[in-house]
Design a protein around this motif. Structure first.
Motif, PDB file in Angstrom:
ATOM      1  N   ARG A  35       0.759  -1.198  -0.035  1.00  0.00           N
ATOM      2  CA  ARG A  35       0.108   0.190  -0.075  1.00  0.00           C
ATOM      3  C   ARG A  35       0.704   1.158  -0.104  1.00  0.00           C
ATOM      4  NH1 ARG A  35      -4.572   0.947   3.893  1.00  0.00           N
ATOM      5  NH2 ARG A  35      -5.597   1.679   1.877  1.00  0.00           N
ATOM      6  N   LEU A  36       2.045   1.270   0.102  1.00  0.00           N
ATOM      7  CA  LEU A  36       2.970   2.354   0.072  1.00  0.00           C
ATOM      8  C   LEU A  36       3.669   2.500  -0.990  1.00  0.00           C
ATOM      9  CD1 LEU A  36       4.759   1.565   3.686  1.00  0.00           C
ATOM     10  CD2 LEU A  36       2.993   3.273   3.223  1.00  0.00           C
ATOM     11  N   PRO A  37       3.490   3.833  -1.583  1.00  0.00           N
ATOM     12  CA  PRO A  37       4.181   4.236  -2.910  1.00  0.00           C
ATOM     13  C   PRO A  37       5.640   4.227  -2.758  1.00  0.00           C
ATOM     14  CG  PRO A  37       3.240   6.220  -2.023  1.00  0.00           C
ATOM     15  CD  PRO A  37       2.803   4.914  -1.130  1.00  0.00           C
ATOM     16  N   PRO A  38       6.456   4.347  -3.790  1.00  0.00           N
ATOM     17  CA  PRO A  38       7.779   4.471  -3.712  1.00  0.00           C
ATOM     18  C   PRO A  38       8.340   5.769  -3.087  1.00  0.00           C
ATOM     19  CG  PRO A  38       7.182   3.740  -6.053  1.00  0.00           C
ATOM     20  CD  PRO A  38       6.024   4.080  -5.220  1.00  0.00           C
ATOM     21  N   TYR A  39       9.327   5.716  -2.109  1.00  0.00           N
ATOM     22  CA  TYR A  39       9.548   6.892  -1.583  1.00  0.00           C
ATOM     23  C   TYR A  39      10.131   7.950  -2.458  1.00  0.00           C
ATOM     24  CZ  TYR A  39      11.456   9.866   2.369  1.00  0.00           C
ATOM     25  OH  TYR A  39      11.743  10.773   3.235  1.00  0.00           O
ATOM     26  N   LEU A  40       9.336   9.166  -2.558  1.00  0.00           N
ATOM     27  CA  LEU A  40       9.798   9.856  -3.705  1.00  0.00           C
ATOM     28  C   LEU A  40      10.969  10.747  -3.347  1.00  0.00           C
ATOM     29  CD1 LEU A  40       6.108  11.057  -4.977  1.00  0.00           C
ATOM     30  CD2 LEU A  40       7.781   9.391  -6.426  1.00  0.00           C
ATOM     31  N   PHE A  41      11.305  10.816  -2.362  1.00  0.00           N
ATOM     32  CA  PHE A  41      12.726  11.631  -1.856  1.00  0.00           C
ATOM     33  C   PHE A  41      13.815  10.673  -2.287  1.00  0.00           C
ATOM     34  CE2 PHE A  41       9.352  13.364   1.051  1.00  0.00           C
ATOM     35  CZ  PHE A  41       9.310  14.600   0.420  1.00  0.00           C
ATOM     36  N   ALA A  42      13.590   9.432  -2.424  1.00  0.00           N
ATOM     37  CA  ALA A  42      14.863   8.465  -2.359  1.00  0.00           C
ATOM     38  C   ALA A  42      15.771   8.983  -3.529  1.00  0.00           C
ATOM     39  CB  ALA A  42      14.322   7.176  -2.374  1.00  0.00           C
ATOM     40  N   GLY A  75       1.259  18.836  -4.356  1.00  0.00           N
ATOM     41  CA  GLY A  75       2.494  19.688  -4.148  1.00  0.00           C
ATOM     42  C   GLY A  75       3.204  19.915  -5.480  1.00  0.00           C
ATOM     43  N   GLU A  76       2.742  19.132  -6.456  1.00  0.00           N
ATOM     44  CA  GLU A  76       3.371  19.310  -7.778  1.00  0.00           C
ATOM     45  C   GLU A  76       3.549  20.803  -8.097  1.00  0.00           C
ATOM     46  OE1 GLU A  76       5.975  19.094  -9.794  1.00  0.00           O
ATOM     47  OE2 GLU A  76       5.263  17.122 -10.376  1.00  0.00           O
ATOM     48  N   GLY A  77       4.814  21.566  -8.624  1.00  0.00           N
ATOM     49  CA  GLY A  77       4.646  22.730  -8.869  1.00  0.00           C
ATOM     50  C   GLY A  77       5.542  23.563  -7.772  1.00  0.00           C
ATOM     51  N   PHE A  78       5.937  22.930  -6.707  1.00  0.00           N
ATOM     52  CA  PHE A  78       6.609  23.367  -5.521  1.00  0.00           C
ATOM     53  C   PHE A  78       7.988  22.792  -5.177  1.00  0.00           C
ATOM     54  CE2 PHE A  78       2.057  25.077  -5.509  1.00  0.00           C
ATOM     55  CZ  PHE A  78       2.229  26.311  -5.219  1.00  0.00           C
ATOM     56  N   VAL A  79       8.530  23.502  -4.664  1.00  0.00           N
ATOM     57  CA  VAL A  79       9.827  22.595  -3.732  1.00  0.00           C
ATOM     58  C   VAL A  79       9.779  23.108  -2.486  1.00  0.00           C
ATOM     59  CG1 VAL A  79      11.255  22.081  -5.928  1.00  0.00           C
ATOM     60  CG2 VAL A  79      11.518  24.242  -4.549  1.00  0.00           C
ATOM     61  N   LEU A 104      20.151  20.370  -7.611  1.00  0.00           N
ATOM     62  CA  LEU A 104      21.169  19.497  -7.247  1.00  0.00           C
ATOM     63  C   LEU A 104      22.427  19.368  -8.004  1.00  0.00           C
ATOM     64  CD1 LEU A 104      22.045  17.877  -4.701  1.00  0.00           C
ATOM     65  CD2 LEU A 104      20.948  15.944  -5.820  1.00  0.00           C
ATOM     66  N   GLU A 105      22.232  19.211  -9.281  1.00  0.00           N
ATOM     67  CA  GLU A 105      23.377  19.163 -10.184  1.00  0.00           C
ATOM     68  C   GLU A 105      23.952  20.457 -10.614  1.00  0.00           C
ATOM     69  OE1 GLU A 105      23.946  17.490 -14.945  1.00  0.00           O
ATOM     70  OE2 GLU A 105      21.934  17.491 -13.827  1.00  0.00           O
ATOM     71  N   HIS A 106      23.208  21.548 -10.780  1.00  0.00           N
ATOM     72  CA  HIS A 106      23.684  22.579 -11.494  1.00  0.00           C
ATOM     73  C   HIS A 106      24.139  23.835 -10.430  1.00  0.00           C
ATOM     74  CE1 HIS A 106      23.390  21.803 -15.541  1.00  0.00           C
ATOM     75  NE2 HIS A 106      22.128  21.216 -15.219  1.00  0.00           N
ATOM     76  N   ALA A 107      23.201  23.625  -9.134  1.00  0.00           N
ATOM     77  CA  ALA A 107      23.662  24.753  -8.062  1.00  0.00           C
ATOM     78  C   ALA A 107      23.989  24.195  -6.727  1.00  0.00           C
ATOM     79  CB  ALA A 107      22.248  25.293  -7.982  1.00  0.00           C
ATOM     80  N   LYS A 108      24.260  22.797  -6.775  1.00  0.00           N
ATOM     81  CA  LYS A 108      24.657  22.046  -5.640  1.00  0.00           C
ATOM     82  C   LYS A 108      24.138  22.302  -4.320  1.00  0.00           C
ATOM     83  CE  LYS A 108      27.909  20.666  -8.433  1.00  0.00           C
ATOM     84  NZ  LYS A 108      27.847  19.437  -9.345  1.00  0.00           N
ATOM     85  N   VAL A 109      22.479  22.576  -4.531  1.00  0.00           N
ATOM     86  CA  VAL A 109      21.636  22.777  -3.680  1.00  0.00           C
ATOM     87  C   VAL A 109      20.661  21.699  -3.296  1.00  0.00           C
ATOM     88  CG1 VAL A 109      19.827  24.329  -2.786  1.00  0.00           C
ATOM     89  CG2 VAL A 109      22.087  25.385  -3.753  1.00  0.00           C
ATOM     90  N   ALA A 110      20.395  21.032  -2.338  1.00  0.00           N
ATOM     91  CA  ALA A 110      19.237  20.054  -2.455  1.00  0.00           C
ATOM     92  C   ALA A 110      18.165  20.692  -1.798  1.00  0.00           C
ATOM     93  CB  ALA A 110      19.897  18.811  -1.346  1.00  0.00           C
ATOM     94  N   VAL A 111      16.937  20.490  -2.335  1.00  0.00           N
ATOM     95  CA  VAL A 111      15.590  20.935  -1.768  1.00  0.00           C
ATOM     96  C   VAL A 111      14.706  19.433  -1.737  1.00  0.00           C
ATOM     97  CG1 VAL A 111      16.009  23.121  -2.241  1.00  0.00           C
ATOM     98  CG2 VAL A 111      14.740  21.586  -4.121  1.00  0.00           C
ATOM     99  N   ALA A 112      13.555  19.772  -1.049  1.00  0.00           N
ATOM    100  CA  ALA A 112      12.583  18.903  -1.304  1.00  0.00           C
ATOM    101  C   ALA A 112      11.478  18.844  -2.378  1.00  0.00           C
ATOM    102  CB  ALA A 112      11.804  18.527   0.187  1.00  0.00           C
ATOM    103  N   PRO A 113      11.567  17.862  -3.435  1.00  0.00           N
ATOM    104  CA  PRO A 113      10.372  18.168  -4.256  1.00  0.00           C
ATOM    105  C   PRO A 113       9.035  18.152  -3.880  1.00  0.00           C
ATOM    106  CG  PRO A 113      11.580  15.957  -4.569  1.00  0.00           C
ATOM    107  CD  PRO A 113      12.286  16.709  -3.371  1.00  0.00           C
ATOM    108  N   GLY A 114       8.190  19.098  -4.247  1.00  0.00           N
ATOM    109  CA  GLY A 114       6.667  19.068  -3.724  1.00  0.00           C
ATOM    110  C   GLY A 114       5.832  17.866  -3.923  1.00  0.00           C
ATOM    111  N   ILE A 115       6.395  17.332  -5.090  1.00  0.00           N
ATOM    112  CA  ILE A 115       5.276  15.830  -5.518  1.00  0.00           C
ATOM    113  C   ILE A 115       5.723  14.715  -4.229  1.00  0.00           C
ATOM    114  CG2 ILE A 115       7.444  14.842  -6.744  1.00  0.00           C
ATOM    115  CD1 ILE A 115       3.531  14.706  -7.622  1.00  0.00           C
ATOM    116  N   GLY A 116       6.637  14.981  -3.617  1.00  0.00           N
ATOM    117  CA  GLY A 116       6.920  14.045  -2.479  1.00  0.00           C
ATOM    118  C   GLY A 116       5.964  14.169  -1.141  1.00  0.00           C
ATOM    119  N   PHE A 117       5.075  15.399  -1.169  1.00  0.00           N
ATOM    120  CA  PHE A 117       4.230  15.485  -0.165  1.00  0.00           C
ATOM    121  C   PHE A 117       2.783  15.327  -0.623  1.00  0.00           C
ATOM    122  CE2 PHE A 117       8.062  18.204   0.576  1.00  0.00           C
ATOM    123  CZ  PHE A 117       8.293  17.792   1.862  1.00  0.00           C
TER     124      PHE A 117
END
Length: 407
Positions: free
Chosen positions: A11-18, A364-368, A347-360
């Motif tokens: 019942r659990l979807p793939p962990y989208l932050f992984a 949440g799509e369209g946001f980070v 992450l690739e071009h700015a070396k900055v990690a954020v959380a993708p909105g779709i993971g929430f």
């Protein structure tokens, strides 16, 4: 045999932050300096007087045995005193609160305690993952309440109740919001309590960020509403307030039946947090509170640096009124690619990690989500890196489109 055959795991979807986390780990393994604004992991140190109390208590061998699952009496009394001084709410430490291993554990175990398979649970979307998935693991049917620009929670709540069979068992609230940083006033809670009482719906309020606010309006507790304890339980946490995330101390307070159900389930599952940790938590709640003001001011300064700096870089984001997050709409030129791809580009071009909105959640799509979990110097470095990305956006987007066409 594959674990995908297990019902609850299925019942659990793939962990989208992984995927982003794997990219982050690989970049660091290559020696790249990644500025991690993705996870809400406080970087501020736990106040020294709390650490000192922990050290003092751990030296006493009598504290090394099993503790108390529901929380030592002194900690439950300290938490009740906190509710009285902060919200003006009376909490009976014997029947109306329970100590949890962080608010996340409390929410998950309460879901297990009160859920009958097939029960309908109403959860905002986007939301912190434990809110829907704690109930999905317990066998509930989760109905999402779409949140975001142009949507009103009460309207969505009323519509969902009208069109749900069976009548929903419970609704989750989370203000200040994670991930959205949205705040509400006491009048909002009054309306929700009145509506849920009329329809026999439990309310589970997540108030983990109530002490991180940036104006003169401290976030209220739903338990301030007269009669709210008839149907509501509220979860708070030491994690963000006192920078004690790894200590795993939280609380559930409110309705006696819900507290009792959670306490009973916990009695079978754990012996409570290590006693010295609970004693240190008492010192936190009963001791000097200027550390909270200092943490709040630190997050406010970081917020201002982030919002103003990104605006100068060409990325306008709303300034959060509370929490340790900014809920940032993806810049228009990058919006079509979605939050996961945009997070990878950062992450690739700015070396900055954020959380993708779709993971929430899908809404949440369209946001980070950007965490205020690095110091001002590091945030400024992140802004400089993002500014370079924005300056080269045409080339970066063209390269991304080319890769998509190959795939």
């Amino acid at each position: 045999m594959s674990n995908q055959e297990f019902y609850r795991i299925r019942r659990l979807p793939p962990y989208l932050f992984a995927e982003v986390n794997q990219m982050k780990a690989a970049a660091r393994a290559r020696g790249e300096d990644i500025i991690d604004l993705g996870m809400g992991n406080p970087d501020l140190p736990t106040p020294q007087h709390i650490v000192d109390k922990m050290k003092e208590t751990v030296d006493k061998h009598t504290t090394h045995g099993y503790s108390v699952s529901r929380g030592i009496p002194g900690l439950r009394r300290a938490h009740a005193a906190y509710y009285k001084r902060r919200f003006g709410v009376d909490i009976d430490p014997e029947t109306e609160n329970v100590v949890t291993l962080g608010s996340k554990e409390g929410l998950a175990n309460l879901a297990s305690a009160i859920t009958t398979p097939g029960d309908v649970i109403l959860v905002p979307n986007p939301s912190f993952p434990i809110h829907p998935y704690g109930f999905m693991i317990a066998g509930a049917a989760v109905r999402h309440l779409p949140m975001g620009p142009g949507r009103d929670f009460l309207t969505e709540l009323k519509y969902a109740v009208q069109h749900s069979v069976p009548t929903p068992t419970a609704v989750i609230l989370c203000y200040p919001g994670n991930p959205t940083a949205e705040v509400v006033d006491l009048a909002f809670y009054e309306e929700v309590v009145d509506f849920c009482k009329a329809h026999g719906i439990w309310i589970l309020s997540d108030l983990a960020y109530c002490e991180i606010y940036f104006d003169n309006n401290p976030p209220p507790s739903i338990l301030q509403v007269p009669g709210a304890k008839d149907i509501a339980i509220e979860f708070t946490s030491m994690s963000k307030t006192y920078s004690m995330a790894g200590w795993r101390v939280g609380f559930g307070a409110g309705n006696k039946d819900l507290v009792s159900a959670l306490t009973r389930v916990k009695s079978y599952l754990d012996y409570g947090a290590f006693t010295p940790i609970q004693v240190a938590a008492v010192a936190a709640l009963n001791g000097p509170q200027d550390c909270i003001d200092l943490h709040r001011e630190t997050y406010k300064k970081r917020r201002d640096v982030l919002v103003e700096g990104l605006a100068a870089a060409g990325w306008d984001i709303p300034s959060p009124k509370a929490s340790m997050f900014a809920w940032a709409p993806i810049p228009e030129d990058f919006r079509e690619m979605g939050s996961m791809a945009f997070s990878k580009l950062l992450l690739e071009h700015a070396k900055v990690a954020v959380a993708p909105g779709i993971g929430f959640g899908e809404y949440g799509e369209g946001f980070v989500r950007i965490g205020l979990v690095e110091n001002e110097q590091r945030i400024r470095q992140a802004i400089r890196n993002i500014k370079k990305l924005m300056a080269n956006r045409d080339e970066i987007i063209a390269s991304w489109n080319a890769e998509q066409n190959k795939a």
